[in-house]
Design a protein around this motif. Structure first.
Motif, PDB file in Angstrom:
ATOM      1  N   GLY A  18      11.500  -2.524  -6.942  1.00 54.14           N
ATOM      2  CA  GLY A  18      10.277  -2.789  -7.676  1.00 54.14           C
ATOM      3  C   GLY A  18       9.196  -3.392  -6.794  1.00 54.14           C
ATOM      4  O   GLY A  18       8.017  -3.015  -6.888  1.00 54.14           O
ATOM      5  N   TYR A  19       9.593  -4.316  -5.908  1.00 55.33           N
ATOM      6  CA  TYR A  19       8.632  -4.895  -4.964  1.00 55.33           C
ATOM      7  C   TYR A  19       8.093  -3.834  -4.004  1.00 55.33           C
ATOM      8  O   TYR A  19       6.913  -3.855  -3.628  1.00 55.33           O
ATOM      9  CB  TYR A  19       9.278  -6.036  -4.180  1.00 55.33           C
ATOM     10  CG  TYR A  19       9.563  -7.263  -5.017  1.00 55.33           C
ATOM     11  CD1 TYR A  19       8.623  -7.737  -5.926  1.00 55.33           C
ATOM     12  CD2 TYR A  19      10.771  -7.953  -4.900  1.00 55.33           C
ATOM     13  CE1 TYR A  19       8.873  -8.852  -6.698  1.00 55.33           C
ATOM     14  CE2 TYR A  19      11.038  -9.082  -5.672  1.00 55.33           C
ATOM     15  CZ  TYR A  19      10.088  -9.521  -6.567  1.00 55.33           C
ATOM     16  OH  TYR A  19      10.341 -10.633  -7.334  1.00 55.33           O
ATOM     17  N   GLU A  20       8.965  -2.903  -3.609  1.00 56.42           N
ATOM     18  CA  GLU A  20       8.514  -1.838  -2.706  1.00 56.42           C
ATOM     19  C   GLU A  20       7.466  -0.962  -3.384  1.00 56.42           C
ATOM     20  O   GLU A  20       6.456  -0.605  -2.773  1.00 56.42           O
ATOM     21  CB  GLU A  20       9.710  -0.993  -2.273  1.00 56.42           C
ATOM     22  CG  GLU A  20      10.676  -1.729  -1.339  1.00 56.42           C
ATOM     23  CD  GLU A  20      11.901  -0.894  -1.011  1.00 56.42           C
ATOM     24  OE1 GLU A  20      12.081   0.174  -1.664  1.00 56.42           O
ATOM     25  OE2 GLU A  20      12.667  -1.286  -0.117  1.00 56.42           O
ATOM     26  N   TYR A  21       7.719  -0.606  -4.640  1.00 53.83           N
ATOM     27  CA  TYR A  21       6.752   0.199  -5.386  1.00 53.83           C
ATOM     28  C   TYR A  21       5.438  -0.557  -5.562  1.00 53.83           C
ATOM     29  O   TYR A  21       4.348   0.032  -5.500  1.00 53.83           O
ATOM     30  CB  TYR A  21       7.318   0.586  -6.748  1.00 53.83           C
ATOM     31  CG  TYR A  21       8.460   1.568  -6.686  1.00 53.83           C
ATOM     32  CD1 TYR A  21       8.568   2.463  -5.626  1.00 53.83           C
ATOM     33  CD2 TYR A  21       9.441   1.607  -7.679  1.00 53.83           C
ATOM     34  CE1 TYR A  21       9.611   3.366  -5.552  1.00 53.83           C
ATOM     35  CE2 TYR A  21      10.493   2.516  -7.624  1.00 53.83           C
ATOM     36  CZ  TYR A  21      10.570   3.390  -6.546  1.00 53.83           C
ATOM     37  OH  TYR A  21      11.608   4.283  -6.486  1.00 53.83           O
ATOM     38  N   LEU A  22       5.546  -1.865  -5.797  1.00 48.44           N
ATOM     39  CA  LEU A  22       4.340  -2.683  -5.951  1.00 48.44           C
ATOM     40  C   LEU A  22       3.526  -2.697  -4.667  1.00 48.44           C
ATOM     41  O   LEU A  22       2.298  -2.565  -4.690  1.00 48.44           O
ATOM     42  CB  LEU A  22       4.726  -4.098  -6.359  1.00 48.44           C
ATOM     43  CG  LEU A  22       3.560  -5.092  -6.544  1.00 48.44           C
ATOM     44  CD1 LEU A  22       2.629  -4.625  -7.648  1.00 48.44           C
ATOM     45  CD2 LEU A  22       4.093  -6.491  -6.854  1.00 48.44           C
ATOM     46  N   LEU A  23       4.210  -2.837  -3.538  1.00 55.03           N
ATOM     47  CA  LEU A  23       3.514  -2.837  -2.251  1.00 55.03           C
ATOM     48  C   LEU A  23       2.858  -1.479  -1.981  1.00 55.03           C
ATOM     49  O   LEU A  23       1.752  -1.417  -1.431  1.00 55.03           O
ATOM     50  CB  LEU A  23       4.497  -3.187  -1.129  1.00 55.03           C
ATOM     51  CG  LEU A  23       4.997  -4.639  -1.100  1.00 55.03           C
ATOM     52  CD1 LEU A  23       6.069  -4.811  -0.026  1.00 55.03           C
ATOM     53  CD2 LEU A  23       3.849  -5.609  -0.842  1.00 55.03           C
ATOM     54  N   LEU A  24       3.544  -0.402  -2.372  1.00 60.12           N
ATOM     55  CA  LEU A  24       2.972   0.924  -2.168  1.00 60.12           C
ATOM     56  C   LEU A  24       1.725   1.142  -3.021  1.00 60.12           C
ATOM     57  O   LEU A  24       0.824   1.898  -2.638  1.00 60.12           O
ATOM     58  CB  LEU A  24       4.020   1.998  -2.496  1.00 60.12           C
ATOM     59  CG  LEU A  24       5.178   2.159  -1.504  1.00 60.12           C
ATOM     60  CD1 LEU A  24       6.212   3.135  -2.049  1.00 60.12           C
ATOM     61  CD2 LEU A  24       4.668   2.642  -0.153  1.00 60.12           C
ATOM     62  N   SER A  25       1.668   0.499  -4.183  1.00 60.49           N
ATOM     63  CA  SER A  25       0.527   0.685  -5.078  1.00 60.49           C
ATOM     64  C   SER A  25      -0.671  -0.170  -4.703  1.00 60.49           C
ATOM     65  O   SER A  25      -1.785   0.089  -5.180  1.00 60.49           O
ATOM     66  CB  SER A  25       0.942   0.373  -6.523  1.00 60.49           C
ATOM     67  OG  SER A  25       1.248  -1.011  -6.669  1.00 60.49           O
ATOM     68  N   ILE A  26      -0.469  -1.178  -3.870  1.00 63.31           N
ATOM     69  CA  ILE A  26      -1.560  -2.103  -3.525  1.00 63.31           C
ATOM     70  C   ILE A  26      -2.764  -1.383  -2.902  1.00 63.31           C
ATOM     71  O   ILE A  26      -3.914  -1.644  -3.291  1.00 63.31           O
ATOM     72  CB  ILE A  26      -1.040  -3.235  -2.615  1.00 63.31           C
ATOM     73  CG1 ILE A  26      -0.187  -4.207  -3.440  1.00 63.31           C
ATOM     74  CG2 ILE A  26      -2.207  -3.975  -1.954  1.00 63.31           C
ATOM     75  CD1 ILE A  26       0.423  -5.332  -2.625  1.00 63.31           C
ATOM     76  N   PRO A  27      -2.580  -0.464  -1.913  1.00 61.55           N
ATOM     77  CA  PRO A  27      -3.769   0.223  -1.358  1.00 61.55           C
ATOM     78  C   PRO A  27      -4.579   0.974  -2.413  1.00 61.55           C
ATOM     79  O   PRO A  27      -5.813   0.960  -2.379  1.00 61.55           O
ATOM     80  CB  PRO A  27      -3.160   1.197  -0.335  1.00 61.55           C
ATOM     81  CG  PRO A  27      -1.855   0.590   0.041  1.00 61.55           C
ATOM     82  CD  PRO A  27      -1.350  -0.065  -1.204  1.00 61.55           C
ATOM     83  N   PHE A  28      -3.901   1.594  -3.379  1.00 60.85           N
ATOM     84  CA  PHE A  28      -4.606   2.334  -4.422  1.00 60.85           C
ATOM     85  C   PHE A  28      -5.315   1.378  -5.378  1.00 60.85           C
ATOM     86  O   PHE A  28      -6.422   1.665  -5.843  1.00 60.85           O
ATOM     87  CB  PHE A  28      -3.614   3.222  -5.180  1.00 60.85           C
ATOM     88  CG  PHE A  28      -2.920   4.226  -4.304  1.00 60.85           C
ATOM     89  CD1 PHE A  28      -3.560   5.395  -3.921  1.00 60.85           C
ATOM     90  CD2 PHE A  28      -1.639   3.994  -3.839  1.00 60.85           C
ATOM     91  CE1 PHE A  28      -2.937   6.318  -3.104  1.00 60.85           C
ATOM     92  CE2 PHE A  28      -1.003   4.917  -3.021  1.00 60.85           C
ATOM     93  CZ  PHE A  28      -1.647   6.075  -2.646  1.00 60.85           C
ATOM     94  N   LEU A  29      -4.680   0.246  -5.668  1.00 58.76           N
ATOM     95  CA  LEU A  29      -5.334  -0.758  -6.506  1.00 58.76           C
ATOM     96  C   LEU A  29      -6.585  -1.298  -5.831  1.00 58.76           C
ATOM     97  O   LEU A  29      -7.618  -1.512  -6.479  1.00 58.76           O
ATOM     98  CB  LEU A  29      -4.361  -1.902  -6.812  1.00 58.76           C
ATOM     99  CG  LEU A  29      -3.186  -1.567  -7.736  1.00 58.76           C
ATOM    100  CD1 LEU A  29      -2.237  -2.765  -7.839  1.00 58.76           C
ATOM    101  CD2 LEU A  29      -3.684  -1.193  -9.121  1.00 58.76           C
ATOM    102  N   LEU A  30      -6.503  -1.504  -4.519  1.00 59.54           N
ATOM    103  CA  LEU A  30      -7.667  -1.990  -3.772  1.00 59.54           C
ATOM    104  C   LEU A  30      -8.801  -0.966  -3.796  1.00 59.54           C
ATOM    105  O   LEU A  30      -9.980  -1.328  -3.912  1.00 59.54           O
ATOM    106  CB  LEU A  30      -7.263  -2.303  -2.325  1.00 59.54           C
ATOM    107  CG  LEU A  30      -6.323  -3.496  -2.138  1.00 59.54           C
ATOM    108  CD1 LEU A  30      -5.938  -3.641  -0.674  1.00 59.54           C
ATOM    109  CD2 LEU A  30      -6.967  -4.785  -2.635  1.00 59.54           C
TER     110      LEU A  30
END
Length: 309
Positions: A18-30
């Motif tokens: 779950g943390y890995e998926y969250l980290l992967l989504s951070i660039p798109f959220l930014l």
């Protein structure tokens, strides 16, 4: 005893994933924050007289003067809204076309021919509108291929150059948009068809249903939830026609009808250099779009039993 550590490891593994998926989504959220929310701070310029090279705090405060200007130019805004809504409603009327095209492709049994047609109809989506403009000019301009062929055959067409025909500009732009996006939009419906339970088709064949009956009673009902979601989303984006298509096809002959809201914001902000007033128009568009979104969301809750957002 041996089961507890294994369960703990599984839970830890799920948390780590779950943390890995969250980290992967951070660039798109930014990216979403940068392009969707940071620009909202520019709304402050609607209350000042914008001057290039000056800080916001150094610009003269004008209060609601730009909003009053919006009321004074309501006829011009009404004309632009007319063009925007006309093009949007024409596109909404044509929303069944990708679904119909996807059904036709799905019923084609020659795999090579189906793949060829799907590829050729999807490629225009990746062509820039500038290239589309050049192709359209080569075909439909006064010295283009079509007028030359008509002249050779002695055909006299009323209205002259179709790219400069003010009465045909909405239909012409609609046809260009359909040609460019039909194959790409059909991909969604092809995926939806693949998700329909195969047992329904088997049951229809066992009952002796024809192709048209199977399409009517199995395929179309299976596609309707997808169609309704896409339709409601398009209604929510009623004022978002885009800029690129109308920017490249804009000319004085059709300016009265091709000037949609996005192009008008560009013209006022960049060409006329009235940046503050263009912000006010953009704010009006955003407010109306949000109202439409919540309205469509309520309609979706009533029709489908669940909201879009």
């Amino acid at each position: 005893m041996n089961g507890k550590p294994v369960r703990k490891c599984r839970l830890n593994g799920k948390k780590i994933r779950g943390y890995e998926y969250l980290l992967l989504s951070i660039p798109f959220l930014l990216l979403v924050i940068a392009f969707a929310y940071v620009p909202l701070f520019s709304w402050l310029y609607a209350f000042v007289h914008y001057q290039i090279g000056h800080r916001l705090s150094d610009m003269p405060f004008v209060g609601l003067a730009n909003f009053a200007k919006l009321l004074r130019q309501r006829k011009e805004i009404a004309r632009v809204l007319r063009n925007t809504l006309a093009m949007s409603f024409l596109n909404i009327i044509c929303t069944p076309l990708p679904m119909i095209f996807a059904i036709m492709l799905n019923e084609t049994r020659r795999v090579k021919f189906r793949k060829f047609v799907q590829t050729m109809t999807t490629l225009p989506n990746f062509i820039s509108w500038f290239v589309v403009f050049e192709l359209a000019s080569a075909l439909f301009a006064s010295n283009g291929l079509l007028p030359l062929l008509e002249g050779k055959m002695g055909i006299v067409r009323e209205g002259g150059n179709i790219m400069g025909n003010n009465d045909m500009v909405w239909i012409f732009q609609l046809l260009l948009g359909i040609w460019k996006g039909l194959g790409w939009q059909a991909i969604i419906y092809l995926a939806a068809i693949a998700g329909i339970n195969e047992e329904l088709f088997d049951a229809a064949r066992v009952d002796g249903a024809s192709k048209l009956q199977t399409i009517r009673h199995v395929t179309v009902p299976g596609l309707m939830p997808t169609y309704m979601v896409l339709l409601l989303l398009q209604v929510a984006n009623l004022l978002n026609n885009g800029l690129d298509q109308y920017f490249v096809f804009y000319n004085p002959s059709v300016s009265d009808r091709i000037e949609v809201l996005d192009y008008y914001v560009y013209k006022v902000g960049i060409l006329v250099n009235d940046y503050s007033f263009s912000i006010v128009i953009g704010m009006l568009k955003t407010v109306i779009s949000v109202i439409l979104l919540f309205t469509v969301n309520g309609i979706s809750r009533r029709l489908r039993g669940e909201p879009l957002v």
